[in-house]
Design a protein around this motif. Structure first.
Motif, PDB file in Angstrom:
ATOM      1  N   ALA A 181       0.722  -1.148  -0.082  1.00  0.00           N
ATOM      2  CA  ALA A 181       0.017  -0.093   0.022  1.00  0.00           C
ATOM      3  C   ALA A 181       0.753   1.305   0.049  1.00  0.00           C
ATOM      4  CB  ALA A 181      -0.861   0.093   1.148  1.00  0.00           C
ATOM      5  N   SER A 182       1.946   1.416   0.919  1.00  0.00           N
ATOM      6  CA  SER A 182       2.970   2.612   0.869  1.00  0.00           C
ATOM      7  C   SER A 182       3.526   2.624  -0.353  1.00  0.00           C
ATOM      8  CB  SER A 182       3.873   2.227   1.686  1.00  0.00           C
ATOM      9  OG  SER A 182       3.468   2.404   3.052  1.00  0.00           O
ATOM     10  N   PHE A 183       4.129   1.411  -1.044  1.00  0.00           N
ATOM     11  CA  PHE A 183       4.555   1.649  -2.405  1.00  0.00           C
ATOM     12  C   PHE A 183       3.537   1.985  -3.578  1.00  0.00           C
ATOM     13  CE2 PHE A 183       7.933  -1.571  -0.913  1.00  0.00           C
ATOM     14  CZ  PHE A 183       9.020  -0.539  -1.208  1.00  0.00           C
ATOM     15  N   ARG A 184       2.271   1.822  -3.364  1.00  0.00           N
ATOM     16  CA  ARG A 184       1.335   2.181  -4.369  1.00  0.00           C
ATOM     17  C   ARG A 184       1.161   3.738  -4.059  1.00  0.00           C
ATOM     18  NH1 ARG A 184      -1.138  -1.376  -7.258  1.00  0.00           N
ATOM     19  NH2 ARG A 184      -1.225  -3.631  -6.797  1.00  0.00           N
ATOM     20  N   LYS A 185       1.041   4.219  -3.103  1.00  0.00           N
ATOM     21  CA  LYS A 185       1.070   5.759  -2.608  1.00  0.00           C
ATOM     22  C   LYS A 185       2.058   6.354  -3.523  1.00  0.00           C
ATOM     23  CE  LYS A 185      -1.786   5.265   1.440  1.00  0.00           C
ATOM     24  NZ  LYS A 185      -1.955   5.574   2.874  1.00  0.00           N
ATOM     25  N   MET A 186       3.446   5.893  -3.099  1.00  0.00           N
ATOM     26  CA  MET A 186       4.646   6.326  -3.835  1.00  0.00           C
ATOM     27  C   MET A 186       4.692   6.480  -5.394  1.00  0.00           C
ATOM     28  SD  MET A 186       7.607   4.476  -1.625  1.00  0.00           S
ATOM     29  CE  MET A 186       7.166   4.172   0.102  1.00  0.00           C
ATOM     30  N   ALA A 187       4.224   5.372  -5.651  1.00  0.00           N
ATOM     31  CA  ALA A 187       3.817   5.297  -7.515  1.00  0.00           C
ATOM     32  C   ALA A 187       2.818   6.112  -7.887  1.00  0.00           C
ATOM     33  CB  ALA A 187       3.514   3.726  -7.892  1.00  0.00           C
ATOM     34  N   SER A 188       1.937   6.408  -6.914  1.00  0.00           N
ATOM     35  CA  SER A 188       0.738   7.487  -7.523  1.00  0.00           C
ATOM     36  C   SER A 188       1.514   8.964  -7.426  1.00  0.00           C
ATOM     37  CB  SER A 188      -0.270   7.248  -6.612  1.00  0.00           C
ATOM     38  OG  SER A 188      -0.103   8.011  -5.445  1.00  0.00           O
TER      39      SER A 188
ATOM     40  N   ALA B 142       3.396  -3.523  -6.137  1.00  0.00           N
ATOM     41  CA  ALA B 142       2.810  -2.048  -6.439  1.00  0.00           C
ATOM     42  C   ALA B 142       3.142  -1.453  -7.861  1.00  0.00           C
ATOM     43  CB  ALA B 142       3.299  -1.301  -5.209  1.00  0.00           C
ATOM     44  N   GLY B 143       3.588  -2.100  -8.470  1.00  0.00           N
ATOM     45  CA  GLY B 143       3.893  -1.729  -9.770  1.00  0.00           C
ATOM     46  C   GLY B 143       5.242  -0.943 -10.045  1.00  0.00           C
ATOM     47  N   MET B 144       6.142  -1.150  -9.040  1.00  0.00           N
ATOM     48  CA  MET B 144       7.548  -0.474  -9.556  1.00  0.00           C
ATOM     49  C   MET B 144       8.230  -1.110 -10.758  1.00  0.00           C
ATOM     50  SD  MET B 144       8.135   1.782  -7.064  1.00  0.00           S
ATOM     51  CE  MET B 144       7.000   2.401  -6.130  1.00  0.00           C
ATOM     52  N   LYS B 145       8.935  -0.190 -11.334  1.00  0.00           N
ATOM     53  CA  LYS B 145       9.284  -0.697 -12.755  1.00  0.00           C
ATOM     54  C   LYS B 145      10.481  -1.375 -12.544  1.00  0.00           C
ATOM     55  CE  LYS B 145       5.892   1.146 -14.980  1.00  0.00           C
ATOM     56  NZ  LYS B 145       5.013   0.510 -15.637  1.00  0.00           N
ATOM     57  N   HIS B 146      11.488  -0.996 -11.669  1.00  0.00           N
ATOM     58  CA  HIS B 146      12.545  -1.489 -11.473  1.00  0.00           C
ATOM     59  C   HIS B 146      12.747  -1.570  -9.694  1.00  0.00           C
ATOM     60  CE1 HIS B 146      14.207  -0.935 -15.352  1.00  0.00           C
ATOM     61  NE2 HIS B 146      13.887   0.530 -15.162  1.00  0.00           N
ATOM     62  N   VAL B 147      13.354  -2.670  -9.307  1.00  0.00           N
ATOM     63  CA  VAL B 147      13.615  -2.978  -7.806  1.00  0.00           C
ATOM     64  C   VAL B 147      14.802  -3.546  -7.598  1.00  0.00           C
ATOM     65  CG1 VAL B 147      12.611  -4.191  -5.573  1.00  0.00           C
ATOM     66  CG2 VAL B 147      11.215  -3.707  -7.516  1.00  0.00           C
ATOM     67  N   ASP B 148      16.064  -3.035  -6.856  1.00  0.00           N
ATOM     68  CA  ASP B 148      17.210  -3.296  -6.600  1.00  0.00           C
ATOM     69  C   ASP B 148      17.175  -3.680  -5.221  1.00  0.00           C
ATOM     70  OD1 ASP B 148      17.828  -3.088  -9.309  1.00  0.00           O
ATOM     71  OD2 ASP B 148      18.804  -1.124  -9.014  1.00  0.00           O
ATOM     72  N   VAL B 149      18.437  -4.128  -4.566  1.00  0.00           N
ATOM     73  CA  VAL B 149      18.731  -4.368  -2.994  1.00  0.00           C
ATOM     74  C   VAL B 149      19.998  -3.753  -2.911  1.00  0.00           C
ATOM     75  CG1 VAL B 149      19.303  -6.309  -1.604  1.00  0.00           C
ATOM     76  CG2 VAL B 149      17.411  -6.668  -3.191  1.00  0.00           C
ATOM     77  N   TYR B 150      20.077  -3.256  -1.770  1.00  0.00           N
ATOM     78  CA  TYR B 150      21.498  -2.691  -1.325  1.00  0.00           C
ATOM     79  C   TYR B 150      22.096  -3.475  -0.089  1.00  0.00           C
ATOM     80  CZ  TYR B 150      19.766   0.312   2.442  1.00  0.00           C
ATOM     81  OH  TYR B 150      19.156   0.794   3.633  1.00  0.00           O
TER      82      TYR B 150
END
Length: 208
Positions: free
Chosen positions: A27-34, A65-73
């Protein structure tokens, strides 16, 4: 804590992203995407010397949430030694997880790294060697103010993409000056500790 207005601060066209160090919901990532966020970078390895237990869930939530890219650090633990072993632990923990790059975090002189620049460079090289052996797509997160006291004149990371930090609130590389063998960056972290989508994030940008 910054406001969400910081997402649109001084800058031009480009791709906006966040990095997170805590469990973050879909849900948080979806809000960010918006609000225009397109990519996320999730903490996968903690400075305490262990895999982050929330990395798999947070990466999955970002994708959902629909992020186009997801990386890890990865924030390595110098005092624990065995850089290759640390990256192996992370990769094994993520073997069922889809992600792009692993960014090796080089920061915290005196607190998270040793007092010997040569020893720091050797640990870094061991970590990189381990990552290469596992086929990891590797990048480096650091800044001039962090790299120099930790690594000195060492340029062993400069063949990898650079994600640098400078909290000037600008979505631009105009502030960048070469260091550590890097002549140009790939991603900029331009604001930290910002509240966005009900989560605490750092803000990032790269030119499209």
């Amino acid at each position: 804590m910054g406001s969400t207005e910081e997402l649109g601060t001084k800058g031009g066209k480009g791709v906006k992203g966040v990095d997170v160090s805590t469990l973050t919901s879909e849900a948080s990532f979806r809000k960010m995407a918006s609000q225009g966020v397109k990519f996320a970078i999730v903490r996968g390895y903690k400075s305490t010397g262990e895999v982050d237990p929330h990395v798999e869930a947070t990466v999955a939530n970002a994708w959902a949430a629909g992020m186009k890219h997801v990386d890890v650090y990865a924030f390595p633990r110098f005092s624990k030694g065995d850089g290759a072993g640390q990256v192996k632990a992370l990769v094994q923990a993520l073997k069922k997880t889809r992600y792009g790059m692993v960014w090796l975090d080089v920061e915290g002189p005196g607190a998270h790294w040793g007092s010997s620049q040569s020893a720091n460079a050797a640990f870094f090289a061991d970590w990189v060697h381990g990552a290469k052996g596992l086929g990891v797509n590797l990048g480096i997160y650091t800044s001039k103010s962090q790299w120099h006291p930790i690594m000195g004149s060492y340029t062993g990371g400069s063949s990898f993409p650079l994600w640098y930090t400078h909290y000037d609130g600008k979505q631009s590389f105009s502030d960048f000056s070469p260091f550590g063998g890097w002549t140009k960056p790939n991603i900029k972290q331009y604001a930290g500790d910002v509240e966005l989508g009900g989560a605490s994030v750092d803000l990032n940008w790269y030119p499209s």
